[in-house]
Design a protein around this motif. Structure first.
Motif, PDB file in Angstrom:
ATOM      1  N   GLY A  55       0.309  -1.453  10.117  1.00  0.00           N
ATOM      2  CA  GLY A  55      -0.884  -0.808   9.595  1.00  0.00           C
ATOM      3  C   GLY A  55      -1.325   0.390  10.405  1.00  0.00           C
ATOM      4  O   GLY A  55      -2.138   1.201   9.939  1.00  0.00           O
TER       5      GLY A  55
ATOM      6  N   GLU B  85       2.743  -7.390  -2.651  1.00  0.00           N
ATOM      7  CA  GLU B  85       1.731  -6.334  -2.551  1.00  0.00           C
ATOM      8  C   GLU B  85       1.439  -6.001  -1.098  1.00  0.00           C
ATOM      9  O   GLU B  85       1.176  -4.833  -0.754  1.00  0.00           O
ATOM     10  CB  GLU B  85       0.450  -6.748  -3.283  1.00  0.00           C
ATOM     11  N   GLU B  86       1.485  -7.008  -0.213  1.00  0.00           N
ATOM     12  CA  GLU B  86       1.289  -6.745   1.213  1.00  0.00           C
ATOM     13  C   GLU B  86       2.421  -5.882   1.750  1.00  0.00           C
ATOM     14  O   GLU B  86       2.193  -4.935   2.516  1.00  0.00           O
ATOM     15  CB  GLU B  86       1.242  -8.058   1.996  1.00  0.00           C
TER      16      GLU B  86
ATOM     17  N   LYS C 170       4.344  -3.823   0.055  1.00  0.00           N
ATOM     18  CA  LYS C 170       4.232  -2.473  -0.485  1.00  0.00           C
ATOM     19  C   LYS C 170       3.192  -1.660   0.280  1.00  0.00           C
ATOM     20  O   LYS C 170       3.392  -0.476   0.558  1.00  0.00           O
ATOM     21  CB  LYS C 170       3.862  -2.543  -1.968  1.00  0.00           C
ATOM     22  N   SER C 171       2.089  -2.307   0.629  1.00  0.00           N
ATOM     23  CA  SER C 171       1.027  -1.626   1.364  1.00  0.00           C
ATOM     24  C   SER C 171       1.484  -1.267   2.777  1.00  0.00           C
ATOM     25  O   SER C 171       1.240  -0.151   3.257  1.00  0.00           O
ATOM     26  CB  SER C 171      -0.219  -2.513   1.419  1.00  0.00           C
ATOM     27  N   MET C 172       2.172  -2.196   3.440  1.00  0.00           N
ATOM     28  CA  MET C 172       2.577  -1.968   4.824  1.00  0.00           C
ATOM     29  C   MET C 172       3.637  -0.876   4.951  1.00  0.00           C
ATOM     30  O   MET C 172       3.722  -0.184   5.956  1.00  0.00           O
ATOM     31  CB  MET C 172       3.101  -3.266   5.444  1.00  0.00           C
TER      32      MET C 172
ATOM     33  N   VAL D 227       3.817   1.857   3.271  1.00  0.00           N
ATOM     34  CA  VAL D 227       3.316   3.201   2.984  1.00  0.00           C
ATOM     35  C   VAL D 227       3.298   4.049   4.249  1.00  0.00           C
ATOM     36  O   VAL D 227       3.811   5.175   4.292  1.00  0.00           O
ATOM     37  CB  VAL D 227       1.910   3.138   2.351  1.00  0.00           C
TER      38      VAL D 227
END
Length: 465
Positions: A200, A229-230, A232-234, A236
């Motif tokens: 993050g 989804e986690e 995919k977010s991480m 980025v």
């Protein structure tokens, strides 16, 4: 607990902050040339660089085997360490010393003393304290001594100054430990929050230089049980970091653009948000094959395919050849294909250990392969993929790595070197054949006709090499 070679452990503890980290599982031999610092990237004094260059020249004059014994290595290191002036070196210069300086105990102790002095001068520095902690662990002599290393990883990931470690890249050594050490389920669970926290923090401006290290850790991240989804977010921030580093490095190294592009393509794919295990096997196009007419993996549809990811320089890969030969012999005439998968390495290691530069000339590696196969008694087909993208698609963290694809094209086994013997692979293969109604060597066996749920295994382990 999974086993790990002593050599791998020793190599791991040389993966210091900011240093280039070779993949441990690949067991590539460290050389002074590998460790040579880049003047434009490291705040190294001219005196240090000049001494380093002299050291490399002296090492090269030793000739083959000149530093092969511990006695010879110790004598050589003890001769050269005073010339570097270890008591006045910076952390960056300590990081840039060749790995052999850490393998000799007397030299390592002097480095520890200097690192402790630097940490005492700056007690609030996360990177300097991490450096000292790594040095103090020493050389674990077996898997039972991995506990302090796991404790070090936990300390770093939960440290309130973790962001400092991302910004100054000192956490890169810990990232490499996570990607390269055997990780039992309890360790994966323990490190999961810290890994999410670390990812993050990464973006185009923070931690970009260590983005390749973090990408190498991604297959381990997939094993931590994050939701899609986690993941995919991480990814980025990591993708932003990779793109920024590709732009920076690519200005002076066109080859790096290709490597970073492969990593970006991998992280952008669906494979990066789900383990390949239990999924359709990603297609691999072959640029060369020792078997005429074999151009891609899907040409083998309907067969059990044992993919052995390897390279000519990889000693553990070659050690494993006799077991692959046994598999090839056992399944001759059956719907099973043992397939060695490699890709252009930039240097081809011949069967006698000599090396041929092939950077930018993959055709030369293709030409050299038949002689290598004959010298090493390779009886199974070998193929080249165009680049390392297939390794990313199959979550290959290090080689040798074996993937088994069932007759229906599903990946049922995908691990780094975890099964070393042909008989163990045969148990999985025989069940796949029986369950598909295909002939099995040795005839019918009730034990091979059960529905097998435990052939799908992705427990990361290691073997002694």
């Amino acid at each position: 607990m999974p086993s790990v070679s002593r050599r791998s452990l020793c190599a791991l503890l040389l993966a210091f902050a900011g240093a280039a980290v070779p993949a441990i599982a690949q067991d590539a031999p460290p050389t002074p040339a590998d460790a040579q610092p880049a003047e434009q990237e490291s705040p190294l004094s001219r005196e240090f660089i000049a001494t380093f260059q002299q050291f490399v020249q002296a090492y090269q004059t030793l000739g083959p085997g000149g530093g092969s014994t511990m006695e010879a290595l110790t004598a050589f290191v003890e001769e050269w360490l005073p010339r570097f002036g270890v008591a006045s070196l910076s952390v960056e210069e300590l990081n840039s010393l060749p790995p052999m300086f850490y393998q000799v105990e007397s030299s390592r102790q002097q480095i520890i003393e200097r690192a402790e002095a630097l940490a005492a001068e700056d007690p609030d520095s996360f990177g300097k304290e991490l450096f000292v902690r790594i040095l103090r662990i020493g050389q674990p002599r077996g898997p039972e001594e991995l506990v302090p290393v796991y404790e070090l990883i936990d300390w770093a990931l939960t440290h309130p100054k973790l962001e400092e470690g991302v910004e100054d890249l000192s956490i890169a050594s810990v990232v490499s430990m996570i990607s390269q050490l055997p990780m039992p389920p309890e360790q994966l669970e323990q490190f999961k929050p810290g890994v999410a926290r670390l990812l993050g923090m990464m973006d185009a401006d923070t931690g970009a230089e260590m983005s390749p290290n973090v990408t190498a850790m991604w297959p381990m991240v997939l094993r931590m049980g994050f939701e899609k989804e986690e993941l995919k977010s991480m990814r980025v921030g990591l993708l932003a970091a990779l793109r920024a580093e590709r732009e920076r490095i690519g200005q002076r190294d066109p080859r790096a653009v290709e490597i970073f592009s492969e990593q970006i393509a991998y992280l952008s794919s669906d494979v990066a948000v789900a383990s390949v295990l239990g999924s359709d096997a990603p297609e691999i196009e072959f640029t060369w094959s020792s078997r005429e007419g074999l151009t891609k993996l899907s040409d083998l549809e309907g067969k059990v395919v044992v993919l052995d990811f390897w390279a000519t320089w990889c000693v553990p890969c070659i050690v494993k050849f006799p077991e692959l030969a046994k598999l090839q012999e056992r399944y001759e005439g059956y719907d099973v294909v043992v397939l060695g998968v490699t890709h252009p390495q930039g240097t081809f290691t011949n069967a006698d250990g000599s090396q041929v530069p092939t950077q930018g000339n993959p055709q030369r590696e293709h030409e050299l392969m038949p002689a290598f196969m004959e010298a090493k008694n390779i009886t199974w087909p070998i193929v080249f993929s165009p680049n390392g993208e297939a390794n990313f698609q199959y979550g290959v963290e290090g080689i040798p790595h074996v993937t088994i694809v069932g007759p229906d094209g599903t990946v049922v086994y995908n691990e780094d070197r975890s099964i070393y013997y042909a008989d163990d692979y045969a148990k999985i293969i025989d069940k796949l054949l029986a369950n598909a109604g295909k002939p099995v060597p040795g005839g019918d066996d009730d034990s091979t006709t059960e529905t097998d749920t435990d052939t799908q295994s992705n427990t990361k382990t290691d073997t002694q090499n």
